[in-house]
Write a protein that holds these residues in place. Structure first.
Motif, PDB file in Angstrom:
ATOM      1  N   LEU A 157     -64.151  55.540 -40.306  1.00  0.00           N
ATOM      2  CA  LEU A 157     -64.451  54.126 -40.132  1.00  0.00           C
ATOM      3  C   LEU A 157     -64.855  53.816 -38.696  1.00  0.00           C
ATOM      4  N   ALA A 158     -64.275  54.514 -37.739  1.00  0.00           N
ATOM      5  CA  ALA A 158     -64.662  54.315 -36.343  1.00  0.00           C
ATOM      6  C   ALA A 158     -66.093  54.786 -36.091  1.00  0.00           C
ATOM      7  N   GLU A 159     -66.503  55.831 -36.801  1.00  0.00           N
ATOM      8  CA  GLU A 159     -67.855  56.358 -36.641  1.00  0.00           C
ATOM      9  C   GLU A 159     -68.896  55.565 -37.432  1.00  0.00           C
ATOM     10  N   ARG A 160     -68.484  54.877 -38.466  1.00  0.00           N
ATOM     11  CA  ARG A 160     -69.386  54.075 -39.305  1.00  0.00           C
ATOM     12  C   ARG A 160     -68.861  52.643 -39.326  1.00  0.00           C
ATOM     13  N   VAL A 161     -69.338  51.845 -38.404  1.00  0.00           N
ATOM     14  CA  VAL A 161     -68.715  50.546 -38.122  1.00  0.00           C
ATOM     15  C   VAL A 161     -68.923  49.515 -39.220  1.00  0.00           C
ATOM     16  N   GLN A 162     -69.812  49.787 -40.171  1.00  0.00           N
ATOM     17  CA  GLN A 162     -70.009  48.857 -41.278  1.00  0.00           C
ATOM     18  C   GLN A 162     -69.192  49.242 -42.511  1.00  0.00           C
ATOM     19  N   ALA A 163     -68.561  50.399 -42.486  1.00  0.00           N
ATOM     20  CA  ALA A 163     -67.846  50.896 -43.657  1.00  0.00           C
ATOM     21  C   ALA A 163     -66.440  50.301 -43.753  1.00  0.00           C
ATOM     22  N   VAL A 164     -65.911  50.300 -44.973  1.00  0.00           N
ATOM     23  CA  VAL A 164     -64.521  49.917 -45.217  1.00  0.00           C
ATOM     24  C   VAL A 164     -63.850  51.067 -45.957  1.00  0.00           C
ATOM     25  N   GLY A 165     -62.523  51.118 -45.892  1.00  0.00           N
ATOM     26  CA  GLY A 165     -61.857  52.261 -46.503  1.00  0.00           C
ATOM     27  C   GLY A 165     -60.486  51.937 -47.050  1.00  0.00           C
ATOM     28  N   LEU A 166     -60.078  52.765 -47.997  1.00  0.00           N
ATOM     29  CA  LEU A 166     -58.740  52.704 -48.590  1.00  0.00           C
ATOM     30  C   LEU A 166     -58.074  54.050 -48.409  1.00  0.00           C
ATOM     31  N   GLY A 167     -56.890  54.047 -47.842  1.00  0.00           N
ATOM     32  CA  GLY A 167     -56.102  55.264 -47.706  1.00  0.00           C
ATOM     33  C   GLY A 167     -54.862  55.173 -48.582  1.00  0.00           C
ATOM     34  N   VAL A 168     -54.613  56.190 -49.386  1.00  0.00           N
ATOM     35  CA  VAL A 168     -53.435  56.180 -50.253  1.00  0.00           C
ATOM     36  C   VAL A 168     -52.566  57.390 -49.963  1.00  0.00           C
ATOM     37  N   ASP A 169     -51.290  57.220 -50.185  1.00  0.00           N
ATOM     38  CA  ASP A 169     -50.346  58.318 -49.986  1.00  0.00           C
ATOM     39  C   ASP A 169     -49.117  58.027 -50.831  1.00  0.00           C
ATOM     40  N   VAL A 170     -48.444  59.092 -51.251  1.00  0.00           N
ATOM     41  CA  VAL A 170     -47.217  58.943 -52.024  1.00  0.00           C
ATOM     42  C   VAL A 170     -46.025  58.681 -51.113  1.00  0.00           C
ATOM     43  N   SER A 171     -46.202  58.856 -49.799  1.00  0.00           N
ATOM     44  CA  SER A 171     -45.129  58.673 -48.828  1.00  0.00           C
ATOM     45  C   SER A 171     -45.272  57.335 -48.104  1.00  0.00           C
ATOM     46  N   ALA A 172     -44.278  56.465 -48.273  1.00  0.00           N
ATOM     47  CA  ALA A 172     -44.277  55.193 -47.555  1.00  0.00           C
ATOM     48  C   ALA A 172     -44.146  55.412 -46.053  1.00  0.00           C
ATOM     49  N   ASP A 173     -43.410  56.443 -45.657  1.00  0.00           N
ATOM     50  CA  ASP A 173     -43.259  56.748 -44.232  1.00  0.00           C
ATOM     51  C   ASP A 173     -44.599  57.138 -43.614  1.00  0.00           C
ATOM     52  N   ALA A 174     -45.391  57.935 -44.333  1.00  0.00           N
ATOM     53  CA  ALA A 174     -46.704  58.316 -43.827  1.00  0.00           C
ATOM     54  C   ALA A 174     -47.599  57.095 -43.695  1.00  0.00           C
ATOM     55  N   LEU A 175     -47.566  56.206 -44.667  1.00  0.00           N
ATOM     56  CA  LEU A 175     -48.399  55.003 -44.613  1.00  0.00           C
ATOM     57  C   LEU A 175     -48.032  54.129 -43.420  1.00  0.00           C
ATOM     58  N   GLU A 176     -46.766  54.097 -43.085  1.00  0.00           N
ATOM     59  CA  GLU A 176     -46.332  53.318 -41.920  1.00  0.00           C
ATOM     60  C   GLU A 176     -46.984  53.846 -40.646  1.00  0.00           C
ATOM     61  N   LEU A 177     -47.024  55.157 -40.501  1.00  0.00           N
ATOM     62  CA  LEU A 177     -47.645  55.735 -39.317  1.00  0.00           C
ATOM     63  C   LEU A 177     -49.162  55.571 -39.362  1.00  0.00           C
ATOM     64  N   ALA A 178     -49.766  55.717 -40.541  1.00  0.00           N
ATOM     65  CA  ALA A 178     -51.208  55.506 -40.670  1.00  0.00           C
ATOM     66  C   ALA A 178     -51.585  54.089 -40.257  1.00  0.00           C
ATOM     67  N   ARG A 179     -50.751  53.136 -40.613  1.00  0.00           N
ATOM     68  CA  ARG A 179     -51.008  51.744 -40.230  1.00  0.00           C
ATOM     69  C   ARG A 179     -50.961  51.591 -38.709  1.00  0.00           C
ATOM     70  N   THR A 180     -50.017  52.264 -38.083  1.00  0.00           N
ATOM     71  CA  THR A 180     -49.931  52.233 -36.625  1.00  0.00           C
ATOM     72  C   THR A 180     -51.213  52.767 -36.002  1.00  0.00           C
ATOM     73  N   ASN A 181     -51.728  53.859 -36.529  1.00  0.00           N
ATOM     74  CA  ASN A 181     -52.955  54.446 -35.989  1.00  0.00           C
ATOM     75  C   ASN A 181     -54.166  53.558 -36.235  1.00  0.00           C
ATOM     76  N   ALA A 182     -54.233  52.927 -37.398  1.00  0.00           N
ATOM     77  CA  ALA A 182     -55.345  52.013 -37.680  1.00  0.00           C
ATOM     78  C   ALA A 182     -55.337  50.835 -36.716  1.00  0.00           C
ATOM     79  N   GLN A 183     -54.160  50.313 -36.448  1.00  0.00           N
ATOM     80  CA  GLN A 183     -54.048  49.191 -35.521  1.00  0.00           C
ATOM     81  C   GLN A 183     -54.385  49.605 -34.097  1.00  0.00           C
ATOM     82  N   ALA A 184     -53.981  50.817 -33.714  1.00  0.00           N
ATOM     83  CA  ALA A 184     -54.258  51.305 -32.362  1.00  0.00           C
ATOM     84  C   ALA A 184     -55.754  51.424 -32.105  1.00  0.00           C
ATOM     85  N   HIS A 185     -56.522  51.689 -33.156  1.00  0.00           N
ATOM     86  CA  HIS A 185     -57.966  51.830 -33.015  1.00  0.00           C
ATOM     87  C   HIS A 185     -58.720  50.596 -33.509  1.00  0.00           C
ATOM     88  N   ALA A 186     -57.989  49.475 -33.628  1.00  0.00           N
ATOM     89  CA  ALA A 186     -58.581  48.181 -33.963  1.00  0.00           C
ATOM     90  C   ALA A 186     -59.375  48.228 -35.263  1.00  0.00           C
TER      91      ALA A 186
END
Length: 301
Positions: free
Chosen positions: A148-177
């Motif tokens: 998504l950072a490389e393609r600024v017009q794109a949108v994305g969905l990330g899925v995972d079976v681990s709620a803990d992993a999603l929490e960290l993924a959210r942190t990384n998404a926010q860090a990169h705006a």
């Protein structure tokens, strides 16, 4: 980043007397000696990385500061990091991050540590345009964030079976705006995914149960087992990914997955059985099979 003064083992350097260590160069030598007592392949390199982290410096610029004084508390804190490293804790967990495709991602024991080999998946994905991407088993989010950072017009969905992993993924998404273009959802592969995508990507657990004992101690002890193995032949996740792809790709949409070096032929067969076209295996920098890509034919839905 500095920690409180610590009680030092007898083997640690002292800072008293006329011959006491006083510079960053002296500290690096002591840290490398300390790391060499463990099973560390490159103690001098890791000493440089840990001390630079403690001092808040870019490791590539540490050489410019070798004559500078080194505070005793900074040395003590870095020696404590060396102790953790000698016990097998990954360098990325000690520093709290891993660099991937030129960006910094927070990592810890909740997720698989991003590897350089996964950048081959990124390179393949960026060979063609996409507007909507699905990342299956997103983990740290490094793949989806990067795309998504490389393609600024794109949108994305990330899925995972681990709620803990999603929490960290959210942190990384926010860090990169990227939060406005970045959706996360708890899902077992396609279970709670609707709609179709131009691109589906995944770096699934692909290590066979019989191969787990051969992994490095630091991987087995510090990375989530669920992100490493399917507890079977290493192909179970590819079976699910391939089977669900035709129902979740737009006509002409692409599926790209990372694989183990010996899995190329098997994954190709699974993609063929799912009715996908234009299937290809891409090597990594060492010439090993690393990525399998495919496309959903225009007439297939």
């Amino acid at each position: 980043m500095r920690s409180p003064r610590m009680t030092r083992p007898a083997s640690w350097p002292t800072w008293t007397g006329k011959r006491a260590m006083r510079t960053i160069q002296d500290g690096l030598a002591a840290l490398a000696r300390d790391l060499s007592e463990g099973e560390i392949d490159s103690p001098a390199r890791e000493a440089r990385l840990l001390l630079a982290h403690q001092l808040g410096l870019d490791p590539s610029r540490l050489s410019l500061h070798l004559p500078d004084p080194l505070d005793a508390d900074d040395l003590a804190a870095t020696l404590d990091m060396c102790r953790r490293r000698r016990t097998g804790e990954p360098l990325s967990h000690i520093r709290g991050y891993r660099d991937f495709w030129g960006r910094r991602f927070s990592v810890d024991s909740r997720v698989l540590d991003p590897r350089p080999e996964t950048e081959e998946l990124i390179a393949e994905a960026l060979r063609a345009p996409f507007a909507r991407v699905l990342d299956l088993g997103t983990g740290s989010g490094c793949i989806l964030v990067t795309l998504l950072a490389e393609r600024v017009q794109a949108v994305g969905l990330g899925v995972d079976v681990s709620a803990d992993a999603l929490e960290l993924a959210r942190t990384n998404a926010q860090a990169h705006a990227l939060a406005p273009r970045f959706e996360l959802r708890l899902s077992d592969w396609y279970q709670d995914v609707d709609g179709r995508f131009d691109l589906i990507v995944s770096n699934p657990p692909y290590i066979a149960l019989s191969e787990m004992s051969g992994l490095q101690k630091e991987v087995l002890s510090h990375e989530p087992r669920i992100a490493l193995t399917d507890e079977g032949d290493g192909l179970a996740c590819y079976r699910k990914i391939a089977a669900g792809a035709p129902d979740h790709l737009v006509p002409g949409g692409r599926l790209i997955v990372e694989i183990g070096p010996s899995q190329g032929a098997c994954v190709v067969s699974l993609f063929e059985a799912a009715g996908l076209d234009d299937i290809a295996i891409r090597p990594d920098m060492d010439g090993r099979d690393r990525v399998v890509s495919a496309r959903l034919g225009v007439a297939k839905r």
